[in-house]
Design a protein around this motif. Structure first.
Motif, PDB file in Angstrom:
ATOM      1  N   THR A 181       0.808  -1.218   0.000  1.00 51.65           N
ATOM      2  CA  THR A 181       0.000   0.000   0.000  1.00 51.65           C
ATOM      3  C   THR A 181       0.837   1.261   0.000  1.00 51.65           C
ATOM      4  N   PHE A 236      -7.399  -1.702  -5.144  1.00 53.12           N
ATOM      5  CA  PHE A 236      -6.579  -0.752  -4.396  1.00 53.12           C
ATOM      6  C   PHE A 236      -7.174   0.646  -4.317  1.00 53.12           C
ATOM      7  N   THR A 293      -8.739   1.997  -0.844  1.00 53.26           N
ATOM      8  CA  THR A 293      -7.703   2.267   0.156  1.00 53.26           C
ATOM      9  C   THR A 293      -6.980   3.570  -0.165  1.00 53.26           C
ATOM     10  N   ASP A 353      -9.321   6.561   0.501  1.00 52.02           N
ATOM     11  CA  ASP A 353      -9.439   6.829   1.936  1.00 52.02           C
ATOM     12  C   ASP A 353      -8.203   7.542   2.462  1.00 52.02           C
ATOM     13  N   TRP A 354      -7.037   7.123   2.014  1.00 55.26           N
ATOM     14  CA  TRP A 354      -5.804   7.768   2.461  1.00 55.26           C
ATOM     15  C   TRP A 354      -5.760   9.210   1.977  1.00 55.26           C
ATOM     16  N   ILE A 359      -6.633   4.760   7.574  1.00 52.22           N
ATOM     17  CA  ILE A 359      -6.261   3.373   7.307  1.00 52.22           C
ATOM     18  C   ILE A 359      -7.328   2.496   7.958  1.00 52.22           C
ATOM     19  N   SER A 360      -7.847   1.541   7.224  1.00 51.85           N
ATOM     20  CA  SER A 360      -8.880   0.662   7.763  1.00 51.85           C
ATOM     21  C   SER A 360      -8.311  -0.202   8.891  1.00 51.85           C
ATOM     22  N   GLY A 394      -6.440  -2.987   7.418  1.00 51.28           N
ATOM     23  CA  GLY A 394      -5.144  -2.534   6.919  1.00 51.28           C
ATOM     24  C   GLY A 394      -4.132  -2.339   8.033  1.00 51.28           C
TER      25      GLY A 394
END
Length: 144
Positions: free
Chosen positions: A51, A78, A81, A84-85, A91-92, A95
């Motif tokens: 990631t 991907f 993720t 979201d970042w 970060i989940s 993750g």
């Protein structure tokens, strides 16, 4: 040749600025491709992250190739993720679990595989611990 104004000054040549912009875009494009390649390797190597390299690749593509940036951000696996970042610095939970577990396993492999001296083990441990605290401190993405 472009005619100058009454002041007698020469006009600024655009080709110099464009050349510098092209070189910068090329640098970020190559760097983005390298980061993407490292992310692909990280998908198959157990202790290498994926990631973070995709986040760096997206940042490089944002400066060089909107098409490649859009491809990464819209990727079915991907993209969420990365979005979201970018949007929340989030970060989940899943993750974080994988990242922190990977760091712990990586440190264990380092200790067993290289048998470092006390100072090197402490230094690497402190660096990994700082990274772990950073990952753990990131918020979870908002539930939509």
């Amino acid at each position: 040749m472009v005619q100058s104004s009454d002041s007698g000054r020469r006009p600024v040549r655009r080709s110099t600025v464009t050349g510098m912009d092209s070189a910068r875009r090329g640098f970020f494009l190559v760097l983005g491709l390298v980061m993407t390649g490292l992310a692909v390797l990280g998908a198959f190597l157990p202790v290498m992250p994926t990631t973070i390299f995709l986040i760096l690749a997206a940042a490089c593509f944002a400066r060089s190739s909107p098409r490649l940036e859009a491809w990464l951000m819209d990727h079915p696996r991907f993209g969420p993720t990365l979005r979201d970042w970018r949007r929340y610095g989030a970060i989940s939970r899943r993750g974080k679990t994988f990242a922190l577990s990977g760091m712990a396993v990586g440190y264990g492999v380092f200790l067993i595989g290289s048998r470092p001296g006390l100072w090197l083990a402490a230094g690497v441990g402190a660096l990994m611990l700082a990274c772990a605290f950073y990952v753990a401190s990131r918020p979870a993405p908002p539930a939509l």
